[in-house]
Design an enzyme around this catalytic site. Structure first.
Site, PDB file in Angstrom:
ATOM      1  N   GLU A   1      -0.181  -5.730  -6.529  1.00 44.17           N
ATOM      2  CA  GLU A   1      -1.538  -4.928  -6.420  1.00 44.17           C
ATOM      3  C   GLU A   1      -1.104  -3.193  -7.386  1.00 44.17           C
ATOM      4  OE1 GLU A   1      -1.540  -2.678  -2.642  1.00 44.17           O
ATOM      5  OE2 GLU A   1       0.106  -1.821  -2.689  1.00 44.17           O
TER       6      GLU A   1
ATOM      7  N   ASP B   1       4.692  -2.972   5.936  1.00 41.34           N
ATOM      8  CA  ASP B   1       5.151  -1.895   4.278  1.00 41.34           C
ATOM      9  C   ASP B   1       5.108  -0.393   5.159  1.00 41.34           C
ATOM     10  OD1 ASP B   1       4.191  -0.700   1.961  1.00 41.34           O
ATOM     11  OD2 ASP B   1       2.146  -0.585   2.560  1.00 41.34           O
TER      12      ASP B   1
ATOM     13  N   HIS C   1     -10.900   6.822  -3.094  1.00 36.68           N
ATOM     14  CA  HIS C   1      -9.837   6.652  -2.558  1.00 36.68           C
ATOM     15  C   HIS C   1      -9.449   6.217  -1.105  1.00 36.68           C
ATOM     16  CE1 HIS C   1      -8.055   2.084  -3.311  1.00 36.68           C
ATOM     17  NE2 HIS C   1      -6.955   2.783  -2.160  1.00 36.68           N
TER      18      HIS C   1
ATOM     19  N   GLU D   1      -2.030  -5.921   7.172  1.00 36.89           N
ATOM     20  CA  GLU D   1      -0.752  -5.010   6.366  1.00 36.89           C
ATOM     21  C   GLU D   1      -0.423  -4.262   7.080  1.00 36.89           C
ATOM     22  OE1 GLU D   1      -1.183  -4.101   2.493  1.00 36.89           O
ATOM     23  OE2 GLU D   1       0.269  -2.900   2.322  1.00 36.89           O
TER      24      GLU D   1
ATOM     25  N   LYS E   1       7.808  -1.723  -2.540  1.00 37.38           N
ATOM     26  CA  LYS E   1       7.446  -0.691  -3.913  1.00 37.38           C
ATOM     27  C   LYS E   1       9.177   0.315  -3.726  1.00 37.38           C
ATOM     28  CE  LYS E   1       3.383   0.246  -0.835  1.00 37.38           C
ATOM     29  NZ  LYS E   1       2.882   1.274  -0.026  1.00 37.38           N
TER      30      LYS E   1
ATOM     31  N   ASP F   1      -5.579  -3.750   4.866  1.00 38.57           N
ATOM     32  CA  ASP F   1      -4.100  -2.597   5.287  1.00 38.57           C
ATOM     33  C   ASP F   1      -4.733  -2.158   5.929  1.00 38.57           C
ATOM     34  OD1 ASP F   1      -2.148  -1.709   5.376  1.00 38.57           O
ATOM     35  OD2 ASP F   1      -2.202  -1.174   2.745  1.00 38.57           O
TER      36      ASP F   1
ATOM     37  N   LYS G   1      -9.047  -1.068   2.614  1.00 39.64           N
ATOM     38  CA  LYS G   1      -8.489  -0.142   3.747  1.00 39.64           C
ATOM     39  C   LYS G   1      -9.188  -0.594   5.146  1.00 39.64           C
ATOM     40  CE  LYS G   1      -4.422   0.666   0.990  1.00 39.64           C
ATOM     41  NZ  LYS G   1      -3.799   0.657   1.623  1.00 39.64           N
TER      42      LYS G   1
ATOM     43  N   LYS H   1      -7.839  -6.211  -1.534  1.00 38.24           N
ATOM     44  CA  LYS H   1      -6.995  -5.972  -0.176  1.00 38.24           C
ATOM     45  C   LYS H   1      -8.672  -4.580  -0.258  1.00 38.24           C
ATOM     46  CE  LYS H   1      -3.435  -2.587   0.174  1.00 38.24           C
ATOM     47  NZ  LYS H   1      -2.099  -3.333   0.622  1.00 38.24           N
TER      48      LYS H   1
HETATM   49 MG   LIG Z   1      -0.109  -0.846   2.242  1.00 39.82          MG
END
Ligand SMILES: [Mg+2]
Length: 376
Positions: free
Chosen positions: A324, A246, A19, A221, A270, A195, A166, A164
């Site tokens: 998410e 974030d 990831h 993001e 979060k 993001d 990255k 999303k």
């Molecule tokens: Mg983020």
């Protein structure tokens, strides 16, 4: 009821695929699990996750454990978790920052308290508004063809229709091209967000966000480093596409500043970075008052930590960007007897006492770094 013991474990659990984020590629995710036992032997459990040691944020698993063991546990022993807000207030006066550590102990107390009353934890937080919430997936293989295949498969399975990407690692312009290709392939059936994880400077952000906005991206993001709040304000002013804070949005004071000065116009929640569930609700209220859109974020927690996040998100009125909470899908294994349920593009809020998850102690032992604790 009195707290008798607090145990903190660090677990490393492999993921189903690499990831890739801007600062780190996860192949094994490190989580911190807390267990609080009361004088009747009843257990409350909690989990927070971290990403890439100290590369994502300063809260490493090792620091979380060390600071709980030495500085936080003494404030818990002998206390009644029914007063968990008061206990957390006392801790906040004695321990600065350490939001992840605070989240571990607060949520373990809430789990214990809810289990002692045989009610779901969300009932201690005002009760749930949602039975399920929309669930985004992160396409992060780093390969356009693979990502498109993955998106199409998940659309077919009715697993996700928010994706999303990255895009903080590598050439920003190639990454923008990668996003546009994915929008061309699945954009008619799905919402695509990106993001950047703080990876761009403002000049790069200006070029790239213009192209992304033109290409149909739904949200950008954390494009800039956390320190560049003025740059975030300029991007928010300039572009129509929502700019989400974030990594820069942690404490209630930070959220207040972001909403007041518009260092972004949406917030990723979060529980771990805000310091627990009560703080998460405060943060959500500030954002709601400012008319900011919310996103139910993840630090890629396993099933236990995901149940914690889902339980508090269920009590918050609106998530304009969905959630998410896909963490459990990325882990090769789990430390709970049952997994989180997903249905028709949404995560189902777990019911049952506490966070609704029963711990598989053998799995906790198996993945725990230290075997010297009294894991029984
Ligand atoms: Mg983020």
């Amino acid at each position: 009821m009195k707290i008798r013991s607090v145990d903190i474990y660090i677990l490393d659990i492999p993921t189903v695929r690499p990831h890739q984020l801007a600062m780190h590629t996860i192949v094994e995710q490190s989580i911190v699990v807390g267990r609080i036992i009361n004088d009747e032997g009843l257990e409350g459990w909690s989990e927070v996750a971290t990403i890439g040691g100290a590369s994502y944020g300063e809260g490493t698993p090792e620091a979380i454990k060390a600071n709980i063991d030495k500085y936080i546990t003494p404030h818990l022993i002998g206390k009644d978790p029914i007063y968990y807000s008061n206990i957390m207030f006392e801790i906040s006066k004695a321990v600065r920052g350490n939001y992840f550590a605070k989240a571990v102990v607060e949520t373990a107390m809430i789990d214990l308290l809810a289990k002692s009353k045989n009610i779901p934890a969300y009932e201690l937080l005002g009760g749930k508004i949602h039975d399920s919430l929309p669930l985004a997936w992160t396409l992060a293989s780093g390969d356009t063809v693979k990502d498109i295949e993955e998106a199409k498969e998940f659309l077919r399975q009715k697993r996700h229709k928010i994706f999303k990407l990255k895009i903080g690692k590598g050439d920003p312009y190639k990454n923008v091209d990668h996003v546009i290709k994915i929008i061309a392939a699945v954009g008619d059936q799905a919402r695509i967000t990106v993001d950047v994880n703080q990876a761009w400077d403002e000049t790069t952000a200006n070029y790239c966000i213009e192209a992304l906005q033109e290409g149909g991206v739904s949200m950008v993001e954390q494009p800039l480093p956390t320190w560049n709040v003025e740059g975030m304000a300029r991007l928010t002013e300039r572009f129509k596409v929502p700019i989400m804070a974030d990594e820069s949005a942690n404490s209630v004071q930070e959220i207040y500043q972001i909403t007041k000065h518009r260092f972004g116009n949406s917030i990723a929640l979060k529980p771990c970075k805000h310091g627990g569930l009560i703080e998460t609700k405060k943060v959500a209220a500030i954002a709601e008052g400012a008319g900011f859109g919310l996103y139910g974020g993840t630090m890629i927690e396993s099933s236990l930590g995901t149940a914690v996040c889902a339980s508090v998100y269920a009590t918050i009125p609106e998530f304009e960007f969905g959630t998410e909470l896909f963490g459990p899908m990325l882990f090769k294994d789990r430390i709970t007897v049952k997994d989180i349920q997903f249905n028709n593009f949404e995560i189902v809020i777990p019911d049952g006492p506490g966070f609704g998850m029963e711990i598989d102690l053998e799995k906790v032992k198996h993945y725990s770094r230290e075997y010297s604790y009294s894991l029984n």
